[in-house]
Design a protein around this motif. Structure first.
Motif, mmCIF file in Angstrom:
data_model
loop_
_atom_site.group_PDB
_atom_site.id
_atom_site.type_symbol
_atom_site.label_atom_id
_atom_site.label_comp_id
_atom_site.label_asym_id
_atom_site.label_seq_id
_atom_site.Cartn_x
_atom_site.Cartn_y
_atom_site.Cartn_z
ATOM 1 N N ILE A 44 -5.855 7.445 -11.608
ATOM 2 C CA ILE A 44 -5.453 7.078 -10.242
ATOM 3 C C ILE A 44 -3.962 7.345 -10.056
ATOM 4 C CG2 ILE A 44 -5.163 5.133 -8.652
ATOM 5 C CD1 ILE A 44 -7.706 3.947 -9.840
ATOM 6 N N SER A 45 -3.185 6.936 -11.061
ATOM 7 C CA SER A 45 -1.737 7.135 -10.992
ATOM 8 C C SER A 45 -1.400 8.626 -10.832
ATOM 9 C CB SER A 45 -1.103 6.551 -12.252
ATOM 10 O OG SER A 45 0.197 7.029 -12.411
ATOM 11 N N ASN A 46 -2.080 9.455 -11.629
ATOM 12 C CA ASN A 46 -1.806 10.890 -11.547
ATOM 13 C C ASN A 46 -2.236 11.482 -10.201
ATOM 14 O OD1 ASN A 46 -0.720 10.919 -14.081
ATOM 15 N ND2 ASN A 46 -2.644 11.484 -15.089
ATOM 16 N N LEU A 47 -3.371 11.006 -9.685
ATOM 17 C CA LEU A 47 -3.826 11.490 -8.376
ATOM 18 C C LEU A 47 -2.800 11.152 -7.296
ATOM 19 C CD1 LEU A 47 -7.629 10.607 -8.277
ATOM 20 C CD2 LEU A 47 -6.581 12.879 -8.224
ATOM 21 N N LEU A 48 -2.296 9.911 -7.359
ATOM 22 C CA LEU A 48 -1.300 9.497 -6.355
ATOM 23 C C LEU A 48 -0.064 10.385 -6.458
ATOM 24 C CD1 LEU A 48 -1.696 5.635 -6.678
ATOM 25 C CD2 LEU A 48 -2.150 6.988 -4.624
ATOM 26 N N GLU A 49 0.314 10.682 -7.690
ATOM 27 C CA GLU A 49 1.499 11.513 -7.870
ATOM 28 C C GLU A 49 1.259 12.924 -7.315
ATOM 29 O OE1 GLU A 49 3.295 11.258 -11.669
ATOM 30 O OE2 GLU A 49 4.679 12.916 -11.262
ATOM 31 N N LEU A 50 0.088 13.491 -7.652
ATOM 32 C CA LEU A 50 -0.232 14.837 -7.158
ATOM 33 C C LEU A 50 -0.235 14.879 -5.638
ATOM 34 C CD1 LEU A 50 -3.093 16.010 -9.555
ATOM 35 C CD2 LEU A 50 -0.767 16.960 -9.319
ATOM 36 N N GLN A 51 -0.881 13.870 -5.058
ATOM 37 C CA GLN A 51 -0.956 13.845 -3.593
ATOM 38 C C GLN A 51 0.421 13.693 -2.968
ATOM 39 O OE1 GLN A 51 -4.198 10.867 -3.085
ATOM 40 N NE2 GLN A 51 -4.867 12.348 -1.540
ATOM 41 N N SER A 52 1.298 12.947 -3.633
ATOM 42 C CA SER A 52 2.610 12.704 -3.029
ATOM 43 C C SER A 52 3.406 14.003 -2.867
ATOM 44 C CB SER A 52 3.395 11.681 -3.852
ATOM 45 O OG SER A 52 3.787 12.260 -5.081
ATOM 46 N N TYR A 53 3.054 15.033 -3.659
ATOM 47 C CA TYR A 53 3.782 16.300 -3.530
ATOM 48 C C TYR A 53 3.570 16.939 -2.157
ATOM 49 C CZ TYR A 53 4.191 16.005 -8.614
ATOM 50 O OH TYR A 53 4.468 15.587 -9.887
ATOM 51 N N TYR A 54 2.466 16.595 -1.499
ATOM 52 C CA TYR A 54 2.172 17.202 -0.199
ATOM 53 C C TYR A 54 2.824 16.446 0.949
ATOM 54 C CZ TYR A 54 -1.349 19.696 -2.843
ATOM 55 O OH TYR A 54 -1.978 20.473 -3.773
ATOM 56 N N ILE A 55 3.509 15.328 0.609
ATOM 57 C CA ILE A 55 4.028 14.485 1.679
ATOM 58 C C ILE A 55 5.479 14.839 1.988
ATOM 59 C CG2 ILE A 55 4.608 12.106 2.277
ATOM 60 C CD1 ILE A 55 2.155 11.327 0.607
ATOM 61 N N LYS A 56 5.737 15.101 3.290
ATOM 62 C CA LYS A 56 7.085 15.509 3.687
ATOM 63 C C LYS A 56 7.945 14.286 3.985
ATOM 64 C CE LYS A 56 5.972 19.955 3.897
ATOM 65 N NZ LYS A 56 4.752 19.713 3.109
ATOM 66 N N ASP A 57 7.327 13.286 4.624
ATOM 67 C CA ASP A 57 8.082 12.127 5.082
ATOM 68 C C ASP A 57 8.512 11.253 3.900
ATOM 69 O OD1 ASP A 57 8.736 10.353 7.522
ATOM 70 O OD2 ASP A 57 7.719 9.005 6.103
ATOM 71 N N LYS A 58 9.809 10.921 3.858
ATOM 72 C CA LYS A 58 10.360 10.166 2.730
ATOM 73 C C LYS A 58 9.699 8.792 2.573
ATOM 74 C CE LYS A 58 13.654 9.542 -0.438
ATOM 75 N NZ LYS A 58 14.737 8.592 -0.282
ATOM 76 N N ALA A 59 9.529 8.103 3.730
ATOM 77 C CA ALA A 59 8.943 6.751 3.672
ATOM 78 C C ALA A 59 7.499 6.802 3.173
ATOM 79 C CB ALA A 59 9.010 6.093 5.049
ATOM 80 N N ASP A 60 6.755 7.794 3.667
ATOM 81 C CA ASP A 60 5.365 7.934 3.209
ATOM 82 C C ASP A 60 5.328 8.259 1.721
ATOM 83 O OD1 ASP A 60 4.564 7.447 5.728
ATOM 84 O OD2 ASP A 60 4.019 9.525 6.228
ATOM 85 N N PHE A 61 6.252 9.087 1.308
ATOM 86 C CA PHE A 61 6.330 9.449 -0.105
ATOM 87 C C PHE A 61 6.539 8.194 -0.964
ATOM 88 C CE2 PHE A 61 8.812 10.410 -3.870
ATOM 89 C CZ PHE A 61 8.067 11.428 -4.453
ATOM 90 N N ASN A 62 7.454 7.337 -0.467
ATOM 91 C CA ASN A 62 7.738 6.101 -1.221
ATOM 92 C C ASN A 62 6.508 5.215 -1.348
ATOM 93 O OD1 ASN A 62 10.321 6.917 -1.627
ATOM 94 N ND2 ASN A 62 11.213 5.637 0.007
ATOM 95 N N VAL A 63 5.677 5.187 -0.304
ATOM 96 C CA VAL A 63 4.456 4.379 -0.355
ATOM 97 C C VAL A 63 3.582 4.851 -1.516
ATOM 98 C CG1 VAL A 63 2.291 3.854 0.821
ATOM 99 C CG2 VAL A 63 4.449 3.767 2.090
ATOM 100 N N PHE A 64 3.459 6.170 -1.655
ATOM 101 C CA PHE A 64 2.657 6.709 -2.758
ATOM 102 C C PHE A 64 3.280 6.374 -4.113
ATOM 103 C CE2 PHE A 64 -0.969 9.329 -1.647
ATOM 104 C CZ PHE A 64 -0.907 9.290 -0.266
ATOM 105 N N ARG A 65 4.596 6.511 -4.175
ATOM 106 C CA ARG A 65 5.247 6.237 -5.455
ATOM 107 C C ARG A 65 5.066 4.771 -5.850
ATOM 108 N NH1 ARG A 65 11.529 6.773 -5.627
ATOM 109 N NH2 ARG A 65 11.096 5.071 -4.180
ATOM 110 N N ASP A 66 5.178 3.856 -4.840
ATOM 111 C CA ASP A 66 5.004 2.433 -5.142
ATOM 112 C C ASP A 66 3.584 2.146 -5.626
ATOM 113 O OD1 ASP A 66 7.572 2.155 -4.403
ATOM 114 O OD2 ASP A 66 7.174 1.161 -2.485
#
Ligand SMILES: Nc1ncnc2c1ncn2[C@@H]1O[C@H](COP(=O)(O)OP(=O)(O)OP(=O)(O)O)[C@@H](O)[C@H]1O
Ligand SMILES: [Mg+2]
Length: 347
Positions: A161-183
């Motif tokens: 799950i952690s790796n999937l979230l990380e992979l998906q976060s690469y497609y996210i442009k918005d900084k705040a959205d990116f942070n949600v995935f990282r959290d």
């Protein structure tokens, strides 16, 4: 009692026959072999594998005391009975202390069969005890392997799950959205780490939570790319073993509060210190996570927030029957106190 294999150490064949006569008279079924030298005795111990040894005290070329020593070393559960004419009481007691099962005088052979029955019953009971102990040990080992396997799999699944979230976060442009995935990723990581510590722990149900805090903090600093000279981390934790039911919620709490301090306490790359303290006095555990940063914005009621992080902290603290306090004096200090709950059910 089935057929007994009886090894008789006796130089006088007539004496051995008398013993056999007594056993037959008491309806003991047996197969016997008679030896009189050390060499033969050892050979029959190995080949014949007797259930019982009847030994004379002194023989022309060997003696009962040495035979007893040999038996204790090579076949410790085989009952050894002295059958002798010359045993003095003191010597007999010494031999009993030394591991002989019994002693019977040759002029009182009616005692022989009862002594044999007693010895064999005791041996059987001992064997049964050893067997059930071994079975228990095996069952326990199996259960431990099973538990290890489960923790391993849970950890692996959380890492997926952690790796999937990380992979998906690469497609996210918005900084705040990116942070949600990282959290979300660090939340999955912090739980995975508990299961990793659990299958490494000898106990399998408890982990050293102090050690866990160390590993978790290092991982979180890593994933937020914090230079150690910018934000200093001070960890003061005792070696405290916690049950998985407490460790999981508390691990998530540490994760939320530590990431908050990293994200908000020191804006614009300011320097600072984050301190984590974990201790136990009497039966009260205290976890303190504090930073010397800018502090919560005035007006934020940490017990009633719309944001997920602090709400998680409140809910998880309730889950372990604990209490959260906030101190604003210098930066932000969260103090969680709780008692370890007794968990019933599958363990
Ligand atoms: N150590 C801190 N120093 C300063 N401000 C903080 C600190 N911790 C929390 N805050 C403030 O409190 C707010 C709420 O925190 P909370 O953890 O509930 O939500 P969040 O971190 O914004 O989002 P998330 O749900 O991902 O945790 C934060 O947005 C931040 O403004
Ligand atoms: Mg947060």
């Amino acid at each position: 009692m089935g057929e007994l294999k009886v090894l008789i150490l006796e130089d006088v064949q007539y004496d051995a026959e008398l013993m056999e006569y007594e056993m037959r008279r008491e309806s003991l079924k047996f197969l016997s072999r008679r030896v009189e030298t050390e060499e033969d005795f050892i050979r029959e111990l190995n080949d014949f594998k007797p259930d019982l040894i009847l030994a004379d005290h002194s023989l022309p070329h060997f003696d009962g005391v040495s035979a007893l020593e040999i038996t204790k070393k090579r076949s410790p559960h085989t009952p050894f009975i002295f059958v002798s004419g010359k045993i003095g009481n003191e010597f007999a007691v010494d031999m009993l202390k030394n591991g002989a099962k019994d002693y019977v005088f040759k002029n009182n052979l009616t005692k022989l069969a009862p002594a044999i029955k007693r010895a064999i019953t005791e041996r059987d009971e001992l064997e049964e005890l050893i067997n059930s102990r071994n079975q228990l040990k095996e069952a326990l080992e199996e259960k431990e392997m099973f538990l290890k396997e489960i923790h391993h799999r849970v950890k692996n699944n959380l890492m997926i799950i952690s790796n999937l979230l990380e992979l998906q976060s690469y497609y996210i442009k918005d900084k705040a959205d990116f942070n949600v995935f990282r959290d979300s990723k660090t939340r999955a990581d912090s739980m995975a780490l508990i299961h990793e510590k659990l299958y490494q722990s000898t106990n399998l149900k408890k982990i050293d939570f102090g050690e866990y805090i160390h590993s978790l903090a290092i991982d979180i600093f890593d994933s937020y790319n914090i230079a150690p000279d910018r934000i200093k981390l001070v960890i003061d934790v005792e070696e405290i073993m916690l049950d998985i039911n407490t460790a999981i919620p508390l691990g998530l709490i540490v994760n939320e509060l530590l990431t908050n301090s990293l994200k908000y306490a020191f804006p614009e790359d300011k320097n600072g210190i984050i301190t984590i303290i974990f201790s136990k006095t009497d039966d009260i555990f205290t976890l303190i996570i504090k930073d010397n940063g800018i502090g919560l914005k005035p007006g934020i009621d940490f017990k009633n927030t719309e944001s997920l992080g602090l709400e998680l902290v409140n809910n998880l603290t309730r889950q372990i029957d604990g209490n959260v306090e906030l101190d604003y004096d210098d930066g932000t200090e969260f103090r969680i106190t709780f008692k370890e709950l007794e968990y019933k059910g599958i363990s």
